[in-house]
Design an enzyme around this catalytic site. Structure first.
Site, PDB file in Angstrom:
ATOM      1  N   TYR A 185       0.838  -1.205   0.000  1.00  0.00           N
ATOM      2  CA  TYR A 185       0.000   0.000   0.000  1.00  0.00           C
ATOM      3  C   TYR A 185       0.873   1.255   0.000  1.00  0.00           C
ATOM      4  O   TYR A 185       0.735   2.134  -0.862  1.00  0.00           O
ATOM      5  CB  TYR A 185      -0.932  -0.012   1.219  1.00  0.00           C
ATOM      6  CG  TYR A 185      -1.565   1.318   1.504  1.00  0.00           C
ATOM      7  CD1 TYR A 185      -2.475   1.878   0.619  1.00  0.00           C
ATOM      8  CD2 TYR A 185      -1.230   2.038   2.656  1.00  0.00           C
ATOM      9  CE1 TYR A 185      -3.038   3.114   0.869  1.00  0.00           C
ATOM     10  CE2 TYR A 185      -1.788   3.274   2.914  1.00  0.00           C
ATOM     11  CZ  TYR A 185      -2.690   3.812   2.027  1.00  0.00           C
ATOM     12  OH  TYR A 185      -3.235   5.036   2.264  1.00  0.00           O
ATOM     13  N   TYR A 205      -1.346  11.885   4.344  1.00  0.00           N
ATOM     14  CA  TYR A 205      -2.273  11.852   5.480  1.00  0.00           C
ATOM     15  C   TYR A 205      -1.698  11.036   6.627  1.00  0.00           C
ATOM     16  O   TYR A 205      -1.151   9.962   6.416  1.00  0.00           O
ATOM     17  CB  TYR A 205      -3.591  11.169   5.116  1.00  0.00           C
ATOM     18  CG  TYR A 205      -4.289  11.657   3.882  1.00  0.00           C
ATOM     19  CD1 TYR A 205      -4.042  12.909   3.332  1.00  0.00           C
ATOM     20  CD2 TYR A 205      -5.230  10.846   3.265  1.00  0.00           C
ATOM     21  CE1 TYR A 205      -4.713  13.320   2.190  1.00  0.00           C
ATOM     22  CE2 TYR A 205      -5.902  11.262   2.132  1.00  0.00           C
ATOM     23  CZ  TYR A 205      -5.629  12.501   1.593  1.00  0.00           C
ATOM     24  OH  TYR A 205      -6.300  12.899   0.468  1.00  0.00           O
ATOM     25  N   PHE A 206      -1.956  11.489   7.837  1.00  0.00           N
ATOM     26  CA  PHE A 206      -1.671  10.664   9.007  1.00  0.00           C
ATOM     27  C   PHE A 206      -2.917   9.799   9.258  1.00  0.00           C
ATOM     28  O   PHE A 206      -3.283   9.029   8.399  1.00  0.00           O
ATOM     29  CB  PHE A 206      -1.132  11.540  10.148  1.00  0.00           C
ATOM     30  CG  PHE A 206       0.347  11.798   9.892  1.00  0.00           C
ATOM     31  CD1 PHE A 206       0.747  12.579   8.802  1.00  0.00           C
ATOM     32  CD2 PHE A 206       1.335  11.171  10.629  1.00  0.00           C
ATOM     33  CE1 PHE A 206       2.100  12.723   8.471  1.00  0.00           C
ATOM     34  CE2 PHE A 206       2.680  11.315  10.313  1.00  0.00           C
ATOM     35  CZ  PHE A 206       3.061  12.095   9.234  1.00  0.00           C
TER      36      PHE A 206
HETATM   37  C1  UD1 Z   1      -3.152   2.307   9.192  1.00  0.00           C
HETATM   38  C2  UD1 Z   1      -2.196   2.029   8.068  1.00  0.00           C
HETATM   39  C3  UD1 Z   1      -1.952   3.302   7.309  1.00  0.00           C
HETATM   40  C4  UD1 Z   1      -3.259   3.958   6.896  1.00  0.00           C
HETATM   41  C5  UD1 Z   1      -4.099   4.198   8.143  1.00  0.00           C
HETATM   42  C6  UD1 Z   1      -5.427   4.859   7.856  1.00  0.00           C
HETATM   43  C7  UD1 Z   1       0.192   1.181   8.220  1.00  0.00           C
HETATM   44  C8  UD1 Z   1       1.203   0.586   9.156  1.00  0.00           C
HETATM   45  N1  UD1 Z   1      -0.996   1.472   8.720  1.00  0.00           N
HETATM   46  O1  UD1 Z   1      -2.486   3.134  10.116  1.00  0.00           O
HETATM   47  O2  UD1 Z   1      -1.195   3.011   6.167  1.00  0.00           O
HETATM   48  O3  UD1 Z   1      -3.004   5.175   6.262  1.00  0.00           O
HETATM   49  O4  UD1 Z   1      -4.320   2.938   8.754  1.00  0.00           O
HETATM   50  O5  UD1 Z   1      -6.269   4.055   7.125  1.00  0.00           O
HETATM   51  O6  UD1 Z   1       0.477   1.317   7.099  1.00  0.00           O
HETATM   52  N2  UD1 Z   1      -5.080  -0.599  17.221  1.00  0.00           N
HETATM   53  C9  UD1 Z   1      -5.420  -1.432  18.274  1.00  0.00           C
HETATM   54  N3  UD1 Z   1      -6.478  -2.281  18.113  1.00  0.00           N
HETATM   55  C10 UD1 Z   1      -7.225  -2.335  16.974  1.00  0.00           C
HETATM   56  C11 UD1 Z   1      -6.873  -1.474  15.896  1.00  0.00           C
HETATM   57  C12 UD1 Z   1      -5.801  -0.618  16.060  1.00  0.00           C
HETATM   58  O7  UD1 Z   1      -4.782  -1.427  19.317  1.00  0.00           O
HETATM   59  O8  UD1 Z   1      -8.150  -3.148  16.890  1.00  0.00           O
HETATM   60  C13 UD1 Z   1      -3.957   0.336  17.384  1.00  0.00           C
HETATM   61  C14 UD1 Z   1      -2.822   0.085  16.402  1.00  0.00           C
HETATM   62  O9  UD1 Z   1      -1.916  -0.869  16.897  1.00  0.00           O
HETATM   63  C15 UD1 Z   1      -2.219   1.504  16.296  1.00  0.00           C
HETATM   64  C16 UD1 Z   1      -3.436   2.418  16.472  1.00  0.00           C
HETATM   65  O10 UD1 Z   1      -4.436   1.627  17.105  1.00  0.00           O
HETATM   66  O11 UD1 Z   1      -1.343   1.731  17.358  1.00  0.00           O
HETATM   67  C17 UD1 Z   1      -3.991   2.939  15.161  1.00  0.00           C
HETATM   68  O12 UD1 Z   1      -4.236   1.841  14.280  1.00  0.00           O
HETATM   69  P1  UD1 Z   1      -5.008   2.050  12.905  1.00  0.00           P
HETATM   70  O13 UD1 Z   1      -6.237   2.852  13.101  1.00  0.00           O
HETATM   71  O14 UD1 Z   1      -5.138   0.704  12.249  1.00  0.00           O
HETATM   72  O15 UD1 Z   1      -4.036   2.972  12.029  1.00  0.00           O
HETATM   73  P2  UD1 Z   1      -2.485   2.768  11.646  1.00  0.00           P
HETATM   74  O16 UD1 Z   1      -2.050   1.375  11.818  1.00  0.00           O
HETATM   75  O17 UD1 Z   1      -1.705   3.851  12.290  1.00  0.00           O
END
Ligand code: UD1
Length: 345
Positions: A148, A176-177
């Site tokens: 991706y 985007y973050f």
């Molecule tokens: C992910 C993608 C990113 C994409 C973004 C928005 C990566 C590594 N990650 O980011 O490319 O732009 O989504 O769509 O490329 N978490 C939990 N439990 C859950 C889900 C998430 O603890 O069930 C935590 C994750 O470990 C992380 C945080 O929540 O620390 C955010 O996770 P998430 O919303 O999936 O976003 P990213 O992984 O940062």
């Protein structure tokens, strides 16, 4: 001056379409409706007080895109259409390169043929890979760790090459973050029916009783409470950034006709801080359990926002409370998302 918005029926695209309409721009939305619904556009139209022109089409259909660009006399493109699930991209790399890379190439070719030279491209912080410094500046090495992120980086490079080859092109690349939240009306938001692994839709699913508990992926990271830290940005702020970026295109010099900026708040919040904030916004308890780390996750990632402030004159306005409250408002008003309206045309 009509702007083509690809992927304009999706989560970020629909908010962007509304913002551009409200700013007085004419837009045409192109979307293949694979992961979106025309109901979002009906609601955008209701909010904006004018209907949205829509073309069901795929960006990979170069001839069709060219016809659409010519038919509506488009002068610029905002390009959202693409696949965006990081984990999914590991299992289906060809689909990601096809939709994201071949799709963008097709769009750029159609633009080139029809003499359109202005583009805003939806990129991602995933192009940086594991952050080596925080906050992450735009000059940070680009070493994406999944197809991706790589697909987005490849398109960034294609756009740069194009801008270098021909100084009449103007491009804004927006990284985007973590976009979250919804329009304050509660009429448009992220469709919760779409399968997701992202934190915010899962928080709202647990608070709304559609999931039993949240799995927190690891509490042994080198962060203040041990859980992952991210830069969540309200989708309305994010799309305001697109409006500023579009305006900034006109001030670009021919010698410096492409910019890439982060769109984030610059502030990181941990998973547990997100749980607490969502509990406050929803007035619900969010049960969670700590489980192992998720493959590919980093400890912390948040944006250096200086370039966005300088290049776009833009800064995020909404805080975490608004992000959670607006998400909750949207979910309560639309428990089935766009529900039965999916792919209505
Ligand atoms: C992910 C993608 C990113 C994409 C973004 C928005 C990566 C590594 N990650 O980011 O490319 O732009 O989504 O769509 O490329 N978490 C939990 N439990 C859950 C889900 C998430 O603890 O069930 C935590 C994750 O470990 C992380 C945080 O929540 O620390 C955010 O996770 P998430 O919303 O999936 O976003 P990213 O992984 O940062």
């Amino acid at each position: 001056m009509t702007i083509l918005v690809t992927g304009g029926a999706g989560y970020i695209g629909s908010h962007c379409s509304l913002t551009f309409l409200e700013a007085g721009h004419d837009i045409v939305v192109l979307d293949n409706l694979e992961n979106s619904s025309t109901e979002s556009l009906a609601r955008v139209g209701a909010l904006a007080g004018r209907s949205v022109t829509f073309e069901k089409a795929d960006v990979r259909d170069t001839d069709r895109v060219e016809r659409i660009l010519r038919t509506y006399n488009c002068t610029a493109v905002i390009h959202f259409a693409g696949l965006k699930v990081m984990g999914d991209s590991l299992n289906h790399p060809l689909a990601y390169y096809d939709t994201n890379v071949a799709g963008s190439l097709s769009l750029l070719s159609a633009m080139s043929r029809s003499g359109i030279r202005e583009i805003i491209f939806s990129s991602t912080a995933a192009v940086y890979g594991e952050p080596r410094q925080l906050p992450v500046p735009e000059a940070h090495p680009r070493q994406p760790e999944n197809p991706y992120g790589r697909s987005k980086l490849i398109v960034e490079e294609i756009i740069r090459d194009l801008c270098q080859s021909d100084s009449s092109w103007r491009a804004g690349i927006l990284r985007y973050f973590n976009p979250v939240g919804a329009h304050a009306s509660g009429l448009i938001g992220e469709n919760p029916l779409t399968p997701t692994n992202n934190l915010m839709p899962l928080l709202s699913a647990v608070a709304g009783g559609r999931a039993e508990k949240l799995k927190v992926f690891g509490n042994d990271y080198d962060t203040p409470d041990g859980t992952g830290v991210r830069d969540y940005i309200h989708v309305v702020d994010l799309v305001e950034g697109h409006l500023r970026a579009y305006e900034a295109l006109f001030g670009l010099e021919h010698s410096d006709n492409c910019f890439a900026v982060n769109l984030g708040t610059g502030t990181g919040y941990s998973v547990l801080q997100m749980v607490k904030a969502f509990e406050r916004a929803s007035n619900k308890q969010i049960p969670y359990e700590i489980v192992g780390r998720r493959l590919g996750d980093v400890a912390a990632c948040y944006a250096d926002t200086v370039a966005a402030e300088q290049t776009l004159g833009w800064k995020a306005r909404f805080g975490l409370e608004d992000m959670c409250a607006d998400t909750w408002n949207w979910v309560c008003k639309n428990p089935r998302g766009y529900g039965g309206h999916k792919n209505a045309s």
